[in-house]
Structure formats: structure tokens, C-alpha cells
Design a protein around this motif. Structure first.
Motif, PDB file in Angstrom:
ATOM      1  N   LEU A  77       0.680  -0.651   0.095  1.00 20.42           N
ATOM      2  CA  LEU A  77      -0.314  -0.141   0.715  1.00 20.42           C
ATOM      3  C   LEU A  77       0.854   0.997   0.373  1.00 20.42           C
ATOM      4  O   LEU A  77       0.152   2.600   0.498  1.00 20.42           O
ATOM      5  N   GLY A  78       2.207   1.040  -0.399  1.00 16.61           N
ATOM      6  CA  GLY A  78       3.009   2.811  -0.317  1.00 16.61           C
ATOM      7  C   GLY A  78       2.621   3.735  -1.294  1.00 16.61           C
ATOM      8  O   GLY A  78       3.031   4.612  -0.933  1.00 16.61           O
ATOM      9  N   SER A  79       1.830   2.928  -2.234  1.00 12.52           N
ATOM     10  CA  SER A  79       1.247   3.378  -3.329  1.00 12.52           C
ATOM     11  C   SER A  79      -0.034   5.307  -2.660  1.00 12.52           C
ATOM     12  O   SER A  79      -0.454   5.994  -3.803  1.00 12.52           O
ATOM     13  N   TRP A  80      -0.561   4.197  -1.951  1.00 10.45           N
ATOM     14  CA  TRP A  80      -2.283   5.269  -1.081  1.00 10.45           C
ATOM     15  C   TRP A  80      -1.050   6.151  -0.497  1.00 10.45           C
ATOM     16  O   TRP A  80      -1.084   6.267   0.490  1.00 10.45           O
ATOM     17  N   ARG A  81      -1.135   6.842  -1.013  1.00 12.57           N
ATOM     18  CA  ARG A  81      -0.842   8.278  -0.649  1.00 12.57           C
ATOM     19  C   ARG A  81      -1.719   9.801  -1.095  1.00 12.57           C
ATOM     20  O   ARG A  81      -2.338   9.486  -1.735  1.00 12.57           O
ATOM     21  N   GLN A  82      -2.059  11.079   0.218  1.00 16.81           N
ATOM     22  CA  GLN A  82      -2.600  11.866   0.181  1.00 16.81           C
ATOM     23  C   GLN A  82      -2.173  12.754  -0.641  1.00 16.81           C
ATOM     24  O   GLN A  82      -2.705  12.795  -1.633  1.00 16.81           O
ATOM     25  N   GLU A  83      -1.071  13.416  -0.939  1.00 18.87           N
ATOM     26  CA  GLU A  83      -0.538  13.801  -2.196  1.00 18.87           C
ATOM     27  C   GLU A  83      -0.693  12.931  -3.521  1.00 18.87           C
ATOM     28  O   GLU A  83      -0.537  13.641  -4.701  1.00 18.87           O
ATOM     29  N   ARG A  84      -0.574  12.381  -3.522  1.00 13.73           N
ATOM     30  CA  ARG A  84      -1.085  10.950  -5.279  1.00 13.73           C
ATOM     31  C   ARG A  84      -2.839  11.110  -4.439  1.00 13.73           C
ATOM     32  O   ARG A  84      -3.491  10.060  -4.745  1.00 13.73           O
ATOM     33  N   GLN A  85      -3.580  11.909  -5.582  1.00 14.39           N
ATOM     34  CA  GLN A  85      -5.288  12.323  -5.941  1.00 14.39           C
ATOM     35  C   GLN A  85      -5.515  11.365  -6.209  1.00 14.39           C
ATOM     36  O   GLN A  85      -6.777  11.464  -5.512  1.00 14.39           O
ATOM     37  N   ASP A  86      -4.847  10.597  -7.347  1.00 11.90           N
ATOM     38  CA  ASP A  86      -5.774   9.470  -8.146  1.00 11.90           C
ATOM     39  C   ASP A  86      -5.682   8.425  -8.437  1.00 11.90           C
ATOM     40  O   ASP A  86      -4.477   7.724  -7.681  1.00 11.90           O
ATOM     41  N   CYS A  87      -6.319   8.198  -7.279  1.00 13.73           N
ATOM     42  CA  CYS A  87      -6.603   7.163  -6.720  1.00 13.73           C
ATOM     43  C   CYS A  87      -6.189   5.608  -7.021  1.00 13.73           C
ATOM     44  O   CYS A  87      -6.322   4.584  -6.864  1.00 13.73           O
ATOM     45  N   CYS A  88      -7.019   5.660  -9.109  1.00 14.79           N
ATOM     46  CA  CYS A  88      -7.324   5.255  -9.203  1.00 14.79           C
ATOM     47  C   CYS A  88      -5.662   4.278  -9.877  1.00 14.79           C
ATOM     48  O   CYS A  88      -5.718   3.210 -10.706  1.00 14.79           O
ATOM     49  N   GLN A  89      -4.924   4.900  -9.458  1.00 13.02           N
ATOM     50  CA  GLN A  89      -3.435   4.265  -9.651  1.00 13.02           C
ATOM     51  C   GLN A  89      -3.529   4.229  -8.764  1.00 13.02           C
ATOM     52  O   GLN A  89      -1.649   3.548  -8.956  1.00 13.02           O
ATOM     53  N   TRP A  90      -3.422   3.845  -7.973  1.00 10.79           N
ATOM     54  CA  TRP A  90      -2.838   2.773  -6.489  1.00 10.79           C
ATOM     55  C   TRP A  90      -2.964   1.383  -6.807  1.00 10.79           C
ATOM     56  O   TRP A  90      -4.045   0.759  -7.751  1.00 10.79           O
ATOM     57  N   ALA A  91      -2.368   0.843  -5.853  1.00 13.54           N
ATOM     58  CA  ALA A  91      -1.526  -0.730  -6.481  1.00 13.54           C
ATOM     59  C   ALA A  91      -3.204  -1.284  -5.784  1.00 13.54           C
ATOM     60  O   ALA A  91      -3.553  -1.592  -4.727  1.00 13.54           O
ATOM     61  N   GLY A  92      -3.700  -1.883  -6.358  1.00  8.73           N
ATOM     62  CA  GLY A  92      -5.242  -2.993  -6.262  1.00  8.73           C
ATOM     63  C   GLY A  92      -5.913  -2.462  -6.495  1.00  8.73           C
ATOM     64  O   GLY A  92      -7.068  -2.785  -5.514  1.00  8.73           O
ATOM     65  N   ILE A  93      -6.049  -0.793  -6.908  1.00  7.67           N
ATOM     66  CA  ILE A  93      -7.486  -0.249  -7.169  1.00  7.67           C
ATOM     67  C   ILE A  93      -7.321  -0.207  -9.012  1.00  7.67           C
ATOM     68  O   ILE A  93      -6.920  -0.272  -8.985  1.00  7.67           O
ATOM     69  N   THR A  94      -8.958  -0.663  -9.549  1.00  6.77           N
ATOM     70  CA  THR A  94      -9.545  -0.479 -10.708  1.00  6.77           C
ATOM     71  C   THR A  94     -10.895   0.212 -10.446  1.00  6.77           C
ATOM     72  O   THR A  94     -11.737   0.068  -9.622  1.00  6.77           O
ATOM     73  N   CYS A  95     -10.981   1.306 -11.229  1.00  8.19           N
ATOM     74  CA  CYS A  95     -11.885   2.450 -10.829  1.00  8.19           C
ATOM     75  C   CYS A  95     -12.787   2.374 -12.820  1.00  8.19           C
ATOM     76  O   CYS A  95     -12.092   1.886 -13.560  1.00  8.19           O
ATOM     77  N   ASP A  96     -13.322   2.971 -12.821  1.00  5.86           N
ATOM     78  CA  ASP A  96     -15.011   2.916 -14.031  1.00  5.86           C
ATOM     79  C   ASP A  96     -13.609   3.761 -15.309  1.00  5.86           C
ATOM     80  O   ASP A  96     -13.548   5.160 -14.367  1.00  5.86           O
ATOM     81  N   ASN A  97     -13.722   3.215 -16.563  1.00  6.75           N
ATOM     82  CA  ASN A  97     -13.349   4.025 -17.345  1.00  6.75           C
ATOM     83  C   ASN A  97     -13.782   5.820 -17.555  1.00  6.75           C
ATOM     84  O   ASN A  97     -14.126   6.493 -17.384  1.00  6.75           O
ATOM     85  N   VAL A  98     -15.322   5.904 -17.332  1.00  6.33           N
ATOM     86  CA  VAL A  98     -17.042   6.755 -17.437  1.00  6.33           C
ATOM     87  C   VAL A  98     -16.586   7.142 -15.566  1.00  6.33           C
ATOM     88  O   VAL A  98     -16.502   8.708 -16.197  1.00  6.33           O
ATOM     89  N   THR A  99     -17.470   6.580 -14.808  1.00  5.56           N
ATOM     90  CA  THR A  99     -17.920   7.342 -14.125  1.00  5.56           C
ATOM     91  C   THR A  99     -16.284   7.590 -12.447  1.00  5.56           C
ATOM     92  O   THR A  99     -16.544   8.696 -12.502  1.00  5.56           O
TER      93      THR A  99
END
Length: 985
Positions: A77-99
């Protein structure tokens, strides 16, 4: 002007394009088309830049979740940081491409996260995929968090392998969109989770895959009724769930979409035909392994035409297969190992699928008590990859038709009763990778074609009757096992290109010649066994090139020469070295490069000199066998605590006292120092070697008393101190050696043979034990021999009564000592005794009548003692006397059968006779005493008269002479008359 128009299109974005003027020329028209294409490209690129990013509240929810993670050893979870605003780029996270909503959270895959699952996940309202398998995360109080049942959009949930207390909450039934649910292997403190209610599963109408393996469902008897209410199921796995049965009656089967059903290892124990699932014709994969179902398979099995994979192995050999499977055209794998009680292999193979496109690839029928012969009709199994009928009772020859199975990769026919030669057709199976034909009665030579199989890696032909030379080309294989046959001739030169060969076992044959130096080219070799052959000459120095070698076995040959450091220094990976029973000479190597050695066996050679101190550096050594050599000097004093379990140094010329460093051998279980020149008193610290099971110190020069501490050895099963100068009394506390009692065998403990084969390897030791008046040699049977031998010493005093409690003893030998007093009266309690030798002592009194209770006794010697009285009567004792009539010799006080010496008083026992003499027959004794005295007095009167009266003396001798002359004349005359009488015919 055209250039200006294009620039306006790109840079006047605040002004809409409203011109409708048509191009004035074709050139302007082309420019306009190019401008439109470029403008479209930038619009698409702009749209990509405007793609929605992580939703703020969901990012905060994920950061809150991270706060609950207390351990993240891989920094997943090293990439889960406040300064990295886009959580969709964090390890283990996948976001919907539209919403931009988080739809997948994948934290499994062995990331070893630990901590608490935060309720902040409820903010991920669009979450469809949640994978936490194998993590150390849990809910409040270590339970499965109930709030997971509120993730309404969840389609995929994997909590397998996690540790939770309590039960799965029924709120999971609210996940109405769930399609995949894996709760397998959930445990708490290494104990399966126990569920008493799974009715909530019926509220999951879209569930396609359900896995609850290794969860205890033993209290849920109606589990088939529950799963039958989930018609969407395609996969159901309930492996090792302690399910009570599968013979429930279902009036209507709703599971028409079920493709995969795995109910393995639930130990149902009811008739196999009573299962509720046999009418599920949609099933493709069915596994009932390890359920101890019995009886005939149902006829409905023949209608399950969708079956591709059928696993019915390990059911306890109580089922029977009479169903015709010819129509199961899609069947690819059939597993029946260890399930059938019997069967005929010919009939069984005839019932297998016989479709135009036969798909059967894997057929496992081992350990099924099958009989019969293999027929050529099995040639219809043209797509068979793996054929295993090992561990059955199949007879006859390997059919020639087996050469038609062109797709065959593994042929496993070992452990049967096959005879005849290996068919030549096997050499045509170009796809063949492994051949297992061990433990049969095959004869003849190895077909030459086998060596040409380019794909062949494994060849097991051990324990047959094969003859001839070893084919040249087998060096192309990886594993070659040809042991225990009748192969002869030298090791062929064709193996010199054996760069892929890893294991070669040619032991127990009649191979002659020398060990070829080119074996050094087989640089991949890890296992080399050439023992029990007729090899001669030296060990080639090129053996040192085999740096990957872990086992080198050259025992029982005619090898000679010197083993030097050059042979061993480069064998860094060597774990097992056996050079026993050869003619190697000279000193042992001063250095062993193989510090991984577990077994070093150099017994029965001519090694001389001292044991090098370098053996102390072999920290992994479990077995050191240097017995039967010419070694001299004292034992090396190892400063480090060794891990030795077997220390075998018998039949050498070793000397000195037992070094105190031996007390550091805490793991020692077998110590044999017999037939050496050790001297001094037995140290009291010998009682500290609490794991000793076998202690043999016989034929040395030990003196002094037997230390009482020896009775601390609660595991001791064999004790021999014979042939020393030990004096004093036998310790009374020998009865504390509880491993010599029958109770010991009922208690669980380490099976030394299993331990040896598991940690060391094949047990090849030979143990000499003096028993039944001879030296018997034991192999692995030594682990069951319980004995005590204190013979040929100077022990005094009596035999302790407590020794009779050692009722597990097979051999008891106290002969050739100075023991006195009586034989313990309860000696008959030692029910296991097979050999008892108390000869050559000063034992007195009667032989206990309980001796006749030793029904297993096959060797007895009580000779040369001071035993008295009647010999006990018993069938076993009578048999022993008939076999050896010296067992009572040298005891002049013994009487009665089987001796010819009668006991006085009408064969009454001696103590009864004594009472009669003292109490009943006193007048008779007085009469005989007076009669004897008168007779003696009268004789003395006559003698004295003849001595002093000359006239009487002369008259006496004259009378004697006349009587002699008359007798002589009578004899001569009578003899003459006899000779003159005619011979009648």
C-alpha cells in the motif's frame, strides 16, 4: 490565406466555426479536410485528458482503510498516499473508465496485510470486486465484518484463507448481485470455522461459483436442499467440510446449470449409488475422492454424457464398477485409484469410451486389487496420455498392442505380476516420457528401441529379472533405475554423453569391470548408486567433477585403493556417502569437503590410522558408521555439540576411556563401540544420553560397577555389556528401563525405521546380536529386538526380582558371571522371552515352576550352576531339552524328567522328601543306621583277626586257592564239551 484559416481553427477555440463558405478550389478543399482531421484528433486527446479521476470521498475512504492496516511487510500500500490524488492509480485499485468510481479492490495475492477491515469501505458504493484472500485482515473482535453484507453492488467476494472467529454473518445474504463467493479455508487458530446455518445462501439468486471448502458444516444435514435452491450455480466446491452424508432425497433437481461439483474428503460412508447428484447430466467435473463410498456405481453414471473429469479415487477399496462407460465420449480423465474392491482389467478396459473421437487422456487405476491380463484390445485408447494400473494383481505379458498408443507419455505398470519380455513396440512410442515397470517378473533384455526415445526422461525397471547388458543410449534420460535385476557386463561407454542424467541406480546386479572415468562427464548427476555389484579397481579421481552429487553409494563391491581428499573435496553437496564392504585401505581422508553429509558409511574395509578430527565439523551428520576396520587410537574430542543419531565404531582397535565429550551427543540413539580396546569405568554421565535406544559396549576392557544412572535411559531397548571386566552387583533399578516392557509398544513414539528412511534414506545397516547362543545379524528388524546381555563379566550377588517386570525382553543373557542365590520366582512373567541364558554362575535353589509359562522360549541354558530339585514340567521345556540336552548339565542337584536321575521318595519333590525324612521316617532311619554300623563292625573283626592270626590267614588263602582251581577246571571242561558237540543244521 489557407494557412491563416487553419490557424484560426486551432487557436480561436473561443469562437465557434460558423462559416459555410465552400472552398474556392480543390486545394482549399484538401486543406480543409486535413484541418478537420487534425481538429478531431485533438478533440479525442482532450476527451482523454478530461477522463474522470478518483472520487474524493472514495479516496478518503481508502486512506481510512489503510489506517486500519497494522502490518504491510511488502509495502503493497506504499502508493496509497494523500499527495497522489488519483486513487485509481494506486496498487490494487481499479476504477470505472467513465464514472471514476472504485469498482475493484484486490489486496490478496499473498501480500500478507494484517490489521482491521475498516467500515470506510461502505463509502465504495459501486464496489463490485473485493479480494482479501490470505490476508491477516479481520473485522471488530476478529470476526467477519457484518458490514460487508451492505456492499449492494458486490459481484465478487474472496475471503479464502483468512483467519476469523465466529461465523459468516447472515447479512451476506443481502448481496443479491453476488456471482462469485469464496469462503474456503477460513480458520481461527488453525481450526476450521464451524457454520451451523447456511440458509442465507438461498438469497443469492445470481450466484454462479461457491467455494466453502475446509469449513466445518457437519451440523447442517440439509445442505443439499439449500444448494438446490440456487439454480444459477455452475461451480460448487465443498471439499473436506465434514459433511455427514450425500444420500438425501431431492424431489426435484434445480441445479441444471451445475458443471463442477467437488465433494471430496467428507467421509460419507454410505452406498455410492444413493448419492443425490447422479441425475445431474449437466456436470462436466465430478469429484467424490476420499469419501469411503461403497457398493456398485449406479447405472445413471452411464447417462452423464457431459462428464469430462471424474475423480473417484481413495474411497477405501469397497466400490465396484459394472457400469458401461462406452457413451461418455467427452471423458478426458478418470481417477479410480484405491477405490475398487476387485475387478478384471480386461473387462474394465472394454467398458471404457469407444467413441469415434475418443478423448480419454488420463486413466488411473492403481491399488484396486484388479486381476486378469492386459489384452491387445486396449488399442482403441488412442489419445491416452497417462496409463496407471500399478499396485494390482495383473498377470501375463505386456501386450504388443501397447505400441499402438501413440500419444502415451507415461506408462505405469509397476508392482504387479507381469511376466515375459518388454515388447519391442514400446520403442516406437515417440511421445513417451516416463516408464514405470518396477516390481514385476519381467525377463529378457531391455529393448534397444527404448534408448532411442528422444522424449524419455524417466525409466524405472528395478526389481525384475531382466538380463543382458545395459543399452548404450540410456544416458540421454534423466532418471534411470535398474536396480535388483540380473544385468551383467561393464557399464557401457554410450552413457558418456550423459549431461542430462540426474539419477542413476544400477545397484544389486552383476555388473563387472571398473567404474568408468567418463562418469565425471555426467555433471548433472545427483544420485549415483552402483552398490552390490562386482566392480573392481579404484574410484576414479574424476568423480570429483560431480559437484551436484548428493548421494554416492558404492558399497558391497570389490573396490580397493585409497580414498583421499582429492575424491571428496569438491563434492560440496554430498549428503550420503556409502563405501562399505569393499577393500579400501589406508587412512581416512583428513578433510571432508562435503559439510552437508548426513550419512557417512565406511564399514567393512581396511581403513587404518586415527579417526580424523574433521568428522567433528560435519554438523549435519546423523549416521557415522566406521565399524569393522583397522582404526586405532582414541575417539576424537569434538568441542561442538553434534547431531549424531547413529555412532557405529565396532570391530576396530580403538582404545582409551570414553571421552567426556560424548555426553554432548544429546541426540544419540544408537551407539555401538563393541569389539575394541576401550577401558576404564563406565561413566555416570552415560545416563544423560536419554535418547539412547541401542547401547552395545561388549568385548572391551571396561571395569568397575554398572552405573545406576544407566537406568535413566527410559528409551533403551538393547543393552550389551558382555565380555568386559565389569564387577559388582546388577542394579536393582534396571526395572526402570520401561522401553523393555510390553507397555512401551502401546505408547505412540518415533518409529526409528520410518525416521531413518525419511531423514537418512534406505536402511542398509547390519547389526550383529548374540542371541540363542549364536551371533544373529539383523537389518531393519533390529528396531524390534529388545535384549539385555551382561554375560562374560564378574558380576556378583543375586538377580534382582524387578527384572521380571521387563516383559518385553526377547533376549536375556547373564551367563559366565558369579551370580548367586535363586532365580527370580516370577521369571515366567517375562512372556516375550525367546532366549534365556543363566549358565556358568553359582545360582542355587529350585528352578521356578513359572519358567514353564515362557511359551515363546526357543533357547534355554541353565547349565553349570548349583540348582537343585525337580525340573518343572512343561511342553516347551521338554521340546527345548530334546533339541539341546546340555541345558541342565552341571547341576548335580537337579532331578526328575527329562533327566534320568530320579528324585527320592517316589519321585516326590525334594522339599517334600525332606519333610518325610524328618517327620515320618525317623524309626526307619534308626534301623538302617544300626544295621550299617553292625555290618562295619563285623567286617573290622574279621579283618583284624586275619591280620594278626597267621594260622587263620594261611587257611583263608588256601581255601581261596582251592576254590579258584575248581572254578577254573570247571570252566575249561565245560568249554571243551561245547566245542565237541556237532553243529545241527
Amino acid at each position: 490565406r489557407s494557412t491563416g484559416k487553419i490557424y484560426t481553427l486551432f487557436h480561436s477555440t473561443s469562437q465557434p466555426i460558423t462559416t459555410t463558405t465552400m472552398p474556392r478550389s480543390p486545394a482549399e478543399f484538401v486543406l480543409l479536410l486535413i484541418a478537420a482531421a487534425i481538429w478531431s484528433f485533438f478533440l479525442v486527446a482532450g476527451a482523454g485528458q478530461l477522463q474522470p479521476s478518483c472520487i474524493g470521498r472514495e479516496r478518503d475512504a481508502l486512506l481510512a482503510f489503510k489506517q486500519g492496516v497494522s502490518d504491510d511487510p511488502k509495502d503493497y500500500l506504499g502508493s496509497w498516499r494523500q499527495e497522489r490524488q488519483d486513487c485509481c492509480q494506486w496498487a490494487g485499485i481499479t476504477c470505472d473508465n467513465v464514472t471514476g468510481h472504485v469498482v475493484e479492490l484486490d489486496l490478496g495475492q499473498g501480500n500478507y496485510l494484517a490489521g482491521q477491515i475498516s467500515p470506510s469501505l461502505l463509502s465504495l458504493e459501486h464496489l463490485e470486486y473485493l479480494n482479501l484472500w490470505g490476508t491477516g485482515l479481520c473485522g471488530p473482535g476478529g470476526r467477519v465484518p457484518e458490514f460487508l453484507g451492505s456492499l449492494k453492488n458486490l459481484k465478487y467476494l474472496d475471503l479464502s484463507g483468512m483467519s476469523f472467529s465466529g461465523m459468516v454473518p447472515p447479512q451476506f445474504g443481502n448481496l443479491s448481485k453476488l456471482e462469485y463467493l469464496d469462503l474456503s479455508r477460513i480458520h481461527f487458530n488453525n481450526t476450521q470455522m464451524v457454520l451451523t446455518d447456511i440458509s442465507w445462501l438461498t438469497r443469492l439468486p445470481l450466484l454462479v461459483q461457491l467455494d466453502m471448502s475446509l469449513i466445518n458444516l457437519s451440523s447442517i444435514a440439509d445442505w443439499p436442499l439449500v444448494v438446490n435452491k440456487i439454480p444459477s450455480l455452475k461451480l460448487l466446491r465443498l471439499v473436506e467440510c465434514s459433511l455427514s452424508s450425500a444420500n438425501q432425497s431431492l424431489t426435484h433437481l434445480n441445479l441444471t446449470n451445475l458443471h463442477n461439483l467437488d465433494l471430496s474428503f467428507n467421509h460419507f460412508g454410505h452406498p455410492i449409488a444413493s448419492g443425490w447428484f447422479w441425475n445431474l447430466t449437466s456436470i462436466k467435473d465430478l469429484s467424490l475422492a476420499g469419501n469411503y463410498l461403497y457398493g456398485p456405481f449406479p447405472d445413471a453414471l452411464a447417462n452423464m454424457t457431459s462428464l469430462q473429469w471424474l475423480d473417484l479415487q481413495d474411497m477405501g477399496n469397497k466400490a465396484t464398477m459394472t457400469v458401461d462407460l462406452k457413451n461418455l465420449c467427452d471423458l478426458e480423465e478418470l481417477w479410480l485409484d484405491g477405490s475398487l474392491s476387485s475387478g478384471n482389467i480386461t473387462e474394465f478396459l472394454d467398458k471404457l469410451p469407444q467413441c469415434p473421437s475418443n478423448k480419454l487422456q488420463y486413466l488411473y487405476l492403481s491399488s484396486n486389487n484388479m486381476a486378469g491380463i492386459l489384452s491387445n484390445r486396449m488399442g482403441h485408447l488412442t489419445n491416452l496420455f497417462w496409463f496407471d494400473i500399478s499396485y494390482n494383481n495383473i498377470t501375463g505379458a505386456i501386450p504388443l498392442g501397447i505400441g499402438n498408443l501413440s500419444c502415451l507419455q507415461s506408462l505405469v505398470l509397476s508392482n504387479n505380476f507381469l511376466t515375459g519380455a518388454i515388447p519391442l513396440g514400446i520403442g516406437n512410442l515417440s511421445s513417451l516420457e516416463a516408464v514405470y515397470l518396477s516390481n514385476n517378473f519381467l525377463t529378457g533384455a531391455i529393448p534397444l528401441g527404448i534408448g532411442n526415445l528422444s522424449s524419455l526422461e524417466v525409466l524405472y525397471l528395478s526389481n525384475n529379472l531382466l538380463t543382458g547388458a545395459i543399452p548404450l543410449e540410456l544416458g540421454n534420460c534423466t532418471y534411470v533405475y535398474l536396480s535388483n535385476n540380473n544385468f551383467s557386463g561393464p557399464i557401457q561407454l554410450g552413457i558418456e554423453h550423459c549431461t542430462t542424467l540426474e539419477e542413476l541406480d544400477l545397484s544389486d546386479n552383476n555388473i563387472t569391470g571398473v567404474i568408468p572415468p567418463w562418469l565425471g562427464n555426467c555433471t548433472s548427476l545427483r544420485h549415483l548408486s552402483l552398490s552390490n555389484n562386482l566392480l573392481v579397481g579404484h574410484v576414479p579421481s574424476k568423480i570429483t567433477l560431480l559437484g551436484n552429487l548428493t548421494e554416492l553409494a558404492l558399497g558391497n563391491n570389490n573396490l580397493d585403493g585409497v580414498i583421499t581428499e582429492e575424491h571428496l573435496v569438491a563434492l560440496k553437496n554430498l549428503e550420503h556417502l556409502d563405501l562399505s564392504h569393499n577393500s579400501f585401505s589406508g587412512p581416512m581422508p583428513l578433510e571432508f569437503g562435503a559439510y552437508k553429509l548426513v550419512e557417512l558409511t565406511l564399514s567393512s574395509n581396511y581403513f587404518s590410522g586415527h579417526i580424523p578430527i574433521s568428522v567433528c565439523m560435519l554438523r549435519n551428520l546423523l549416521v557415522l558408521d566406521l565399524s569393522d576396520n583397522l582404526l586405532v587410537g582414541e575417539l576424537p574430542r569434538c568441542s561442538r555439540e553434534p547431531n549424531l543419531v547413529f555412532l557405529l565404531l565396532s570391530h576396530n582397535h580403538l582404545s582409551g576411556k570414553l571421552p567426556s565429550s560424548l555426553k554432548n551427543y544429546k541426540s544419540l540413539a544408537f551407539m555401538d563401540l563393541s569389539a575394541n580396546n576401550f577401558h576404564g569405568k563406565l561413566p555416570s554421565w552415560i545416563g544423560d544420553l536419554v535418547y539412547l535406544r541401542f547401547l552395545q559396549l561388549s568385548q572391551n576392557f571396561f571395569c568397575g560397577d554398572i552405573p545406576v544412572t544407566i537406568t535413566n535411559l527410559k528409551r533403551l531397548r538393547q543393552l550389551s555389556l558382555a565380555g568386559n571386566n565389569i564387577s559388582g552387583v546388577i542394579p536393582w533399578s534396571l526395572s526402570n528401563l520401561t522401553a523393555m516392557t510390553q507397555k512401551h509398544t502401546k505408547r505412540p513414539g518415533v518409529d526409528m525405521f520410518v525416521w531413518y528412511t525419511g531423514y537418512v534414506g534406505k536402511f542398509g545397516e547390519v547389526w550383529p546380536i548374540v542371541m540363542k547362543r549364536q551371533e544373529l545379524k539383523y537389518g531393519k528388524g533390529i528396531f524390534n529386538v529388545v535384549g539385555m546381555d551382561l554375560s562374560l563379566n564378574y558380576l556378583t550377588g543375586e538377580i534382582p526380582d524387578g527384572i521380571t517386570s521387563l516383559n518385553g525382553l526377547l533376549n536375556l543373557n547373564f551367563s559366565w558371571n558369579q551370580l548367586s542365590e535363586k532365580i527370580p520366582g516370577k521369571i515366567g512373567a517375562m512372556k516375550s522371552l525367546e532366549s534365556l541364558d543363566l549358565s556358568r554362575n553359582s545360582l542355587s535353589g529350585e528352578i521356578p515352576t513359572s519358567l514353564a509359562d515362557l511359551t515363546y522360549l526357543s533357547s534355554l541354558d541353565l547349565s553349570y550352576n548349583n540348582l537343585t530339585g525337580r525340573i518343572p514340567v512343561g511342553r516347551q521345556l521338554d521340546t527345548l531339552y530334546l533339541e539341546n540336552q546340555s541345558i541342565y548339565m552341571g547341576n548335580i542337584g537337579l532331578c526328575g524328567p527329562p533327566l534320568e536321575r530320579n528324585c527320592s521318595g517316589n519321585n516326590a519333590p525334594e522339599h517334600d522328601n525332606q519333610q518325610k525324612i524328618e517327620k515320618v521316617s525317623e524309626p526307619v532311619l534308626f534301623f538302617y543306621f544300626g544295621l550299617g554300623s553292625g555290618l562295619v563292625a563285623g567286617l573290622w573283626v574279621v579283618f583284624c583277626t586275619l591280620l594278626f592270626k597267621k594260622v587263620w590267614r594261611v587257611a583263608y588263602f588256601r581255601l581261596f586257592d582251592k576254590s579258584y582251581d575248581k572254578a577254573y577246571v570247571f570252566v575249561v571242561v565245560t568249554w571243551g564239551r561245547i566245542n565237541r558237540e556237532p553243529i545241527e543244521t
